[in-house]
Design an enzyme around this catalytic site. Structure first.
Site, PDB file in Angstrom:
ATOM      1  N   ASP A  42       1.000  -1.141   0.023  1.00  0.00           N
ATOM      2  CA  ASP A  42      -0.014   0.027   0.030  1.00  0.00           C
ATOM      3  C   ASP A  42       0.888   1.219   0.111  1.00  0.00           C
ATOM      4  O   ASP A  42       0.433   2.557  -0.019  1.00  0.00           O
ATOM      5  CB  ASP A  42      -1.001   0.151   1.098  1.00  0.00           C
ATOM      6  CG  ASP A  42      -0.409   0.021   2.499  1.00  0.00           C
ATOM      7  OD1 ASP A  42       0.779  -0.049   2.634  1.00  0.00           O
ATOM      8  OD2 ASP A  42      -1.177  -0.174   3.535  1.00  0.00           O
ATOM      9  N   SER A  43       2.330   1.124   0.155  1.00  0.00           N
ATOM     10  CA  SER A  43       3.016   2.210  -0.231  1.00  0.00           C
ATOM     11  C   SER A  43       2.825   2.942  -1.469  1.00  0.00           C
ATOM     12  O   SER A  43       3.098   3.961  -1.842  1.00  0.00           O
ATOM     13  CB  SER A  43       4.670   1.807   0.131  1.00  0.00           C
ATOM     14  OG  SER A  43       5.006   0.834  -1.003  1.00  0.00           O
ATOM     15  N   ASP A  86      -1.138  -6.009  -0.325  1.00  0.00           N
ATOM     16  CA  ASP A  86      -1.357  -5.461   0.985  1.00  0.00           C
ATOM     17  C   ASP A  86      -3.059  -5.305   1.336  1.00  0.00           C
ATOM     18  O   ASP A  86      -3.648  -4.962   0.228  1.00  0.00           O
ATOM     19  CB  ASP A  86      -0.792  -4.121   1.293  1.00  0.00           C
ATOM     20  CG  ASP A  86       0.566  -3.952   2.129  1.00  0.00           C
ATOM     21  OD1 ASP A  86       0.941  -5.142   2.282  1.00  0.00           O
ATOM     22  OD2 ASP A  86       1.247  -3.208   1.965  1.00  0.00           O
ATOM     23  N   LYS A 116      -1.255  -9.164   3.061  1.00  0.00           N
ATOM     24  CA  LYS A 116      -0.263  -8.665   4.330  1.00  0.00           C
ATOM     25  C   LYS A 116      -1.125  -7.987   4.911  1.00  0.00           C
ATOM     26  O   LYS A 116      -1.860  -6.942   4.542  1.00  0.00           O
ATOM     27  CB  LYS A 116       1.010  -7.944   3.640  1.00  0.00           C
ATOM     28  CG  LYS A 116       1.847  -7.461   4.962  1.00  0.00           C
ATOM     29  CD  LYS A 116       3.415  -7.108   4.372  1.00  0.00           C
ATOM     30  CE  LYS A 116       3.675  -5.875   3.690  1.00  0.00           C
ATOM     31  NZ  LYS A 116       2.980  -4.682   4.534  1.00  0.00           N
ATOM     32  N   GLU A 118      -1.060  -5.501   8.815  1.00  0.00           N
ATOM     33  CA  GLU A 118      -0.195  -4.836   9.734  1.00  0.00           C
ATOM     34  C   GLU A 118      -0.873  -5.038  11.337  1.00  0.00           C
ATOM     35  O   GLU A 118      -2.097  -5.088  11.431  1.00  0.00           O
ATOM     36  CB  GLU A 118      -0.384  -3.166   9.287  1.00  0.00           C
ATOM     37  CG  GLU A 118       0.337  -3.004   8.303  1.00  0.00           C
ATOM     38  CD  GLU A 118       0.593  -1.277   7.908  1.00  0.00           C
ATOM     39  OE1 GLU A 118       0.311  -0.538   8.899  1.00  0.00           O
ATOM     40  OE2 GLU A 118       0.986  -0.924   6.814  1.00  0.00           O
ATOM     41  N   GLU A 185       9.535  -3.994  10.112  1.00  0.00           N
ATOM     42  CA  GLU A 185      10.217  -2.714   9.468  1.00  0.00           C
ATOM     43  C   GLU A 185      10.622  -1.695  10.514  1.00  0.00           C
ATOM     44  O   GLU A 185      10.126  -1.520  11.475  1.00  0.00           O
ATOM     45  CB  GLU A 185       8.775  -1.903   8.837  1.00  0.00           C
ATOM     46  CG  GLU A 185       9.254  -0.830   8.292  1.00  0.00           C
ATOM     47  CD  GLU A 185       8.063  -0.326   7.309  1.00  0.00           C
ATOM     48  OE1 GLU A 185       7.149  -0.942   6.856  1.00  0.00           O
ATOM     49  OE2 GLU A 185       8.356   0.889   6.448  1.00  0.00           O
TER      50      GLU A 185
HETATM   51  O1  KIV Z   1       3.605  -1.201   1.509  1.00  0.00           O
HETATM   52  C1  KIV Z   1       4.672  -1.482   1.341  1.00  0.00           C
HETATM   53  O2  KIV Z   1       5.528  -1.202   0.173  1.00  0.00           O
HETATM   54  C2  KIV Z   1       5.127  -2.150   2.535  1.00  0.00           C
HETATM   55  C3  KIV Z   1       6.737  -2.489   2.622  1.00  0.00           C
HETATM   56  C4  KIV Z   1       7.482  -1.333   2.971  1.00  0.00           C
HETATM   57  C5  KIV Z   1       7.069  -3.707   3.342  1.00  0.00           C
HETATM   58  O3  KIV Z   1       4.669  -2.537   3.358  1.00  0.00           O
END
Ligand code: KIV
Length: 267
Positions: A42-43, A86, A116, A118, A185
């Site tokens: 989600d970055s 994510d 993924k 969090e 992280e």
């Molecule tokens: O969203 C993302 O790119 C991430 C990485 C920084 C692990 O969660």
């Protein structure tokens, strides 16, 4: 590759490489580079969509980008990297049913084989257990968790003994809940080492030192394309400058051709 294969990599001491991708160009490059896993993180809210945090990206946008990632792969299906997507903010925080629907929507309509999530609060652990029972593999994410930016900021986490103990206990809970791996992280290197030694599932570090079971990086950071480079991710090349220079040359060539129409512009 099945997500559980990553646990076998850890058992045999083979390091795991994870790179983010956000569209078909980036996924074809990451696949060609030989990464084991493509993370549609989600970055992309910040790196690609220009938001100030990861919070605004929607489930539909995550699907849109994950589908594009899938279209970029060139290798036969059984040789393609594992794709993890994510779950964006608010797609799993409002209860187990909503989380199953959100994760199922991604898995059903894209190349993602896992999600993924969090954190490891009791509600999140319940969600993870339910997703895994429903056949959706889950990777955990602890330490700096960007969806909690308004609580944690972007500071390094687990600096004191109490928070280090809490972090380990959360990681063990994620393992018990059935996660096949854990992203850790921006935590001190020795904390990440200890977790890698204590856990049976692979610890994939970012800003967590070099001794984790694997490493994950935001591809745009490694290529020097991100406007705000995180302190723990050094660029391998100055991609932004290279691209600007190449395009500047092209623009200047076009103007030169305007002034001397008989001269051929370089292709
Ligand atoms: O969203 C993302 O790119 C991430 C990485 C920084 C692990 O969660």
């Amino acid at each position: 590759m099945l997500p559980a294969e990553l646990i076998r990599f850890k058992q045999t001491g083979r390091s795991i490489t994870v790179l983010t991708a956000w569209d078909s160009i980036s996924s074809s490059i990451v696949e060609a580079a030989g990464a084991d896993v493509v993370l549609v993180g989600d970055s992309l809210a910040m790196v690609i969509l220009g938001h100030a945090t990861t919070l605004p990206v929607t489930l539909e946008q995550m699907l849109h980008h994950t589908q594009a990632v899938g279209r970029g792969f060139k290798k036969p299906l059984n040789e393609q990297p594992l794709v993890i997507c994510d779950l964006p903010f608010l797609s799993y925080q409002c209860g187990e049913d909503k989380a199953v629907a959100a994760a199922g929507f991604l898995i059903k309509n894209s190349c993602a084989a896992a999600v993924k999530i969090e954190g490891a609060e009791p509600e999140v652990l319940k969600v993870i257990e339910r997703l895994i029972r429903m056949g959706i593999p889950v990777m955990g994410h602890l330490g700096l968790t960007p969806q909690s930016v308004h609580n944690l900021g972007y500071r390094r986490q687990a600096e004191d003994k109490a928070s280090q103990e809490k972090l380990l206990s959360q990681a063990l809970q994620l393992q018990k809940a059935g996660c096949f791996g854990l992203v850790l992280e921006h935590v001190p290197e020795e904390v990440a080492n200890h977790q890698s030694n204590q856990l049976k599932i692979p610890v994939i570090g970012i800003g967590a030192g070099k001794n984790c079971d694997g490493q994950v990086r935001v591809t745009a950071d490694l290529l020097g394309l991100s406007e705000k480079q995180p302190p723990f991710s050094q660029p391998l090349i100055e991609g932004r400058q290279l691209f600007v220079k190449a395009l500047q040359n092209w623009v200047q060539q076009q103007h030169l051709q305007e002034e001397n129409p008989t001269k051929e512009a370089s292709e």
